[in-house]
Design a protein around this motif. Structure first.
Motif, PDB file in Angstrom:
ATOM      1  N   GLN A  43       6.469  15.632  -6.174  1.00  0.00           N
ATOM      2  CA  GLN A  43       7.686  16.389  -5.718  1.00  0.00           C
ATOM      3  C   GLN A  43       8.380  16.595  -7.076  1.00  0.00           C
ATOM      4  OE1 GLN A  43       9.870  14.255  -2.670  1.00  0.00           O
ATOM      5  NE2 GLN A  43       8.221  13.947  -1.450  1.00  0.00           N
ATOM      6  N   MET A  58       2.292   7.702 -15.159  1.00  0.00           N
ATOM      7  CA  MET A  58       2.255   6.471 -14.460  1.00  0.00           C
ATOM      8  C   MET A  58       2.005   5.397 -15.326  1.00  0.00           C
ATOM      9  SD  MET A  58       3.044   7.198 -11.562  1.00  0.00           S
ATOM     10  CE  MET A  58       3.414   8.980 -11.452  1.00  0.00           C
ATOM     11  N   CYS A  69       1.894  -1.262 -10.904  1.00  0.00           N
ATOM     12  CA  CYS A  69       1.740  -0.167  -9.846  1.00  0.00           C
ATOM     13  C   CYS A  69       2.498  -0.384  -8.554  1.00  0.00           C
ATOM     14  CB  CYS A  69       0.332   0.399  -9.744  1.00  0.00           C
ATOM     15  SG  CYS A  69      -0.647   0.472 -11.230  1.00  0.00           S
ATOM     16  N   CYS A  72       6.190   0.284  -7.230  1.00  0.00           N
ATOM     17  CA  CYS A  72       6.355   1.543  -6.463  1.00  0.00           C
ATOM     18  C   CYS A  72       5.309   2.138  -5.531  1.00  0.00           C
ATOM     19  CB  CYS A  72       6.452   2.643  -7.638  1.00  0.00           C
ATOM     20  SG  CYS A  72       7.748   2.339  -8.924  1.00  0.00           S
ATOM     21  N   HIS A  73       4.290   1.292  -5.661  1.00  0.00           N
ATOM     22  CA  HIS A  73       3.200   1.955  -4.529  1.00  0.00           C
ATOM     23  C   HIS A  73       2.545   0.854  -3.693  1.00  0.00           C
ATOM     24  CE1 HIS A  73       2.829   5.729  -6.654  1.00  0.00           C
ATOM     25  NE2 HIS A  73       2.535   5.412  -7.677  1.00  0.00           N
ATOM     26  N   ARG A  98      11.656   8.977  -8.883  1.00  0.00           N
ATOM     27  CA  ARG A  98      11.766  10.299  -8.524  1.00  0.00           C
ATOM     28  C   ARG A  98      12.980  10.947  -8.943  1.00  0.00           C
ATOM     29  NH1 ARG A  98       8.750  10.333  -3.398  1.00  0.00           N
ATOM     30  NH2 ARG A  98       6.686  11.515  -3.804  1.00  0.00           N
TER      31      ARG A  98
HETATM   32  C1  HEC Z   1       8.374   3.135 -11.400  1.00  0.00           C
HETATM   33  C2  HEC Z   1       7.696   3.407 -10.179  1.00  0.00           C
HETATM   34  C3  HEC Z   1       5.954   3.873 -10.445  1.00  0.00           C
HETATM   35  C4  HEC Z   1       5.146   2.939 -10.844  1.00  0.00           C
HETATM   36  C5  HEC Z   1       5.391   1.648 -11.699  1.00  0.00           C
HETATM   37  C6  HEC Z   1       4.105   3.841 -10.718  1.00  0.00           C
HETATM   38  N1  HEC Z   1       3.976   5.016 -10.229  1.00  0.00           N
HETATM   39 FE1  HEC Z   1       2.660   6.214  -9.585  1.00  0.00          FE
HETATM   40  N2  HEC Z   1       4.006   7.325  -8.803  1.00  0.00           N
HETATM   41  C7  HEC Z   1       5.309   7.225  -8.838  1.00  0.00           C
HETATM   42  C8  HEC Z   1       6.092   8.392  -8.187  1.00  0.00           C
HETATM   43  C9  HEC Z   1       7.426   8.599  -8.279  1.00  0.00           C
HETATM   44  C10 HEC Z   1       5.151   9.315  -8.051  1.00  0.00           C
HETATM   45  C11 HEC Z   1       5.396  10.676  -7.420  1.00  0.00           C
HETATM   46  C12 HEC Z   1       5.773  11.785  -8.439  1.00  0.00           C
HETATM   47  C13 HEC Z   1       6.202  12.922  -7.650  1.00  0.00           C
HETATM   48  O1  HEC Z   1       6.905  13.055  -6.648  1.00  0.00           O
HETATM   49  O2  HEC Z   1       5.867  14.073  -8.384  1.00  0.00           O
HETATM   50  C14 HEC Z   1       3.840   8.631  -8.046  1.00  0.00           C
HETATM   51  C15 HEC Z   1       2.469   9.113  -7.818  1.00  0.00           C
HETATM   52  C16 HEC Z   1       1.499   8.755  -8.069  1.00  0.00           C
HETATM   53  C17 HEC Z   1      -0.027   9.354  -7.702  1.00  0.00           C
HETATM   54  C18 HEC Z   1      -0.175  10.521  -7.126  1.00  0.00           C
HETATM   55  C19 HEC Z   1      -0.221  10.492  -5.532  1.00  0.00           C
HETATM   56  C20 HEC Z   1      -0.333  11.755  -4.771  1.00  0.00           C
HETATM   57  O3  HEC Z   1       0.776  12.333  -4.603  1.00  0.00           O
HETATM   58  O4  HEC Z   1      -1.243  11.974  -4.803  1.00  0.00           O
HETATM   59  C21 HEC Z   1      -0.939   8.280  -8.237  1.00  0.00           C
HETATM   60  C22 HEC Z   1      -2.328   8.343  -8.054  1.00  0.00           C
HETATM   61  C23 HEC Z   1      -0.070   7.146  -8.954  1.00  0.00           C
HETATM   62  N3  HEC Z   1       1.250   7.604  -8.796  1.00  0.00           N
HETATM   63  C24 HEC Z   1      -1.005   6.240  -9.386  1.00  0.00           C
HETATM   64  C25 HEC Z   1      -0.152   5.043 -10.091  1.00  0.00           C
HETATM   65  C26 HEC Z   1      -0.917   4.041 -10.743  1.00  0.00           C
HETATM   66  C27 HEC Z   1      -2.310   3.779 -10.869  1.00  0.00           C
HETATM   67  C28 HEC Z   1       0.145   3.198 -11.271  1.00  0.00           C
HETATM   68  C29 HEC Z   1      -0.179   1.909 -12.108  1.00  0.00           C
HETATM   69  C30 HEC Z   1      -0.678   2.251 -13.294  1.00  0.00           C
HETATM   70  C31 HEC Z   1       1.562   3.952 -10.873  1.00  0.00           C
HETATM   71  N4  HEC Z   1       1.093   4.890 -10.074  1.00  0.00           N
HETATM   72  C32 HEC Z   1       2.707   3.358 -11.227  1.00  0.00           C
HETATM   73  C33 HEC Z   1       5.853   6.194  -9.326  1.00  0.00           C
HETATM   74  C34 HEC Z   1       5.612   5.164  -9.988  1.00  0.00           C
END
Ligand code: HEC
Ligand code: HEC
Length: 256
Positions: A43, A58, A69, A72-73, A98
């Motif tokens: 988004q 990320m 990870c 948030c996930h 976001r």
């Molecule tokens: C501080 C919060 C945060 C952390 C920590 C974080 N992420 Fe995310 N991640 C997000 C957000 C926010 C989005 C959506 C971004 C958007 O809306 O454009 C996202 C999106 C993603 C997506 C895409 C999902 C989809 O829409 O298909 C992946 C894959 C992902 N993250 C992997 C990871 C991994 C692996 C880690 C650890 C190495 C990680 N993230 C750590 C906040 C986080």
């Protein structure tokens, strides 16, 4: 073989060193996980954000906040990434991230409207504020919260824990001035005993600081403990013979 899992563990360890693409699944052999070619629920990032850039962003979030990870996930720490649900928004921190991302855009757009101080405008990042922690508080804010909720002993313990964990990482300013100012704020609230506990903590951390001993002298004086106040001011004057305040206080205490 004594431990059939050790080889797998070793391989999984190597895979982790190489990056998150190869991880050990809960059961069975290593299983592939890769950054999606196209995110399903992006988004704030562009829909066609390339996988390697998504990975970089990320990992940047993770490092900036000092979290994993799973902060948030949806997924369990230690389990393979293939078992995570990265598309889900059910953890509130993901949506807060976001909001933060949008805020950062506004900040950087605002900064772009002033003449840069150097060859390039200074960019703000997640880590400019967060510096390795999810809540970007200052040390005195952190200590004041603990003090209000749990009192002075917990505050001193919290300082020691924070210092142990974060010293040298830029997350907090552990310089002597922070404890000194925090002690004075307690003194101004009329809480001399707790102020003294903080000033004592400061001379323990900075035994060579004339100013820290001077403050301890002032704290003891506010408590009515002339003897200890005298000792602290003497120590301060010994460290800095030009500390006129300590000299004056010593004359007053001895004279009165
Ligand atoms: C501080 C919060 C945060 C952390 C920590 C974080 N992420 Fe995310 N991640 C997000 C957000 C926010 C989005 C959506 C971004 C958007 O809306 O454009 C996202 C999106 C993603 C997506 C895409 C999902 C989809 O829409 O298909 C992946 C894959 C992902 N993250 C992997 C990871 C991994 C692996 C880690 C650890 C190495 C990680 N993230 C750590 C906040 C986080
Ligand atoms: C201008 C400073 C600033 C920047 C830049 C910033 N943040 Fe924050 N962030 C904060 C503050 C302050 C809070 C705490 C808000 C509160 O709880 O009162 C916070 C809270 C958060 C939280 C919630 C933490 C929790 O569990 O309570 C997340 C997640 C987060 N930020 C992610 C990010 C990400 C990702 C970025 C970069 C895209 C970012 N922030 C950039 C100041 C900032």
């Amino acid at each position: 073989m004594k431990n059939p899992h050790s080889l797998r563990a070793a391989i999984a360890g190597l895979a982790l060193l190489a990056g998150p693409a190869l991880v050990r699944p809960a059961t069975g052999w290593t299983q592939e996980w890769s950054w999606p070619e196209r995110g399903e629920n992006l988004q704030v990032l562009p829909e066609d954000f390339p996988p390697e850039r998504l990975g970089a962003v990320m990992r940047g979030f993770t490092r900036a906040l000092g979290v994993r990870c799973s902060y948030c996930h949806v997924g369990e720490e230690g389990q393979p990434l293939s078992t995570y649900d990265f598309v889900s928004d059910s953890i509130p921190q993901k949506d807060i991230a976001r909001t933060m991302y949008r805020m950062l855009g506004v900040i950087n757009d605002t900064l772009a409207t002033i003449d840069p101080s150097g060859p390039k405008p200074v960019n703000m990042w997640c880590h400019t504020c967060h510096r390795g922690r999810p809540r970007p508080t200052t040390l005195d804010e952190e200590l004041a919260e603990v003090h209000a909720a749990e009192g002075i002993d917990a505050t001193v313990a919290a300082y020691r824990q924070l210092r142990e964990r974060f010293y040298g990482r830029g997350g907090f300013d552990f310089g002597e001035n922070v404890l000194n100012m925090f002690g004075y704020s307690l003194l101004e609230e009329g809480n001399a005993a707790d102020a003294v506990a903080i000033f004592q903590l400061n001379v323990e951390q900075y035994p060579a600081s004339a100013n820290a001993w001077d403050s301890l002298g002032e704290g003891y004086l506010a408590m009515g403990d002339r003897e200890r106040s005298l000792e602290a001011y003497e120590k301060s004057l010994e460290l800095d013979p030009e500390n006129e305040n300590a000299r004056q206080k010593l004359t007053e205490i001895r004279g009165g």
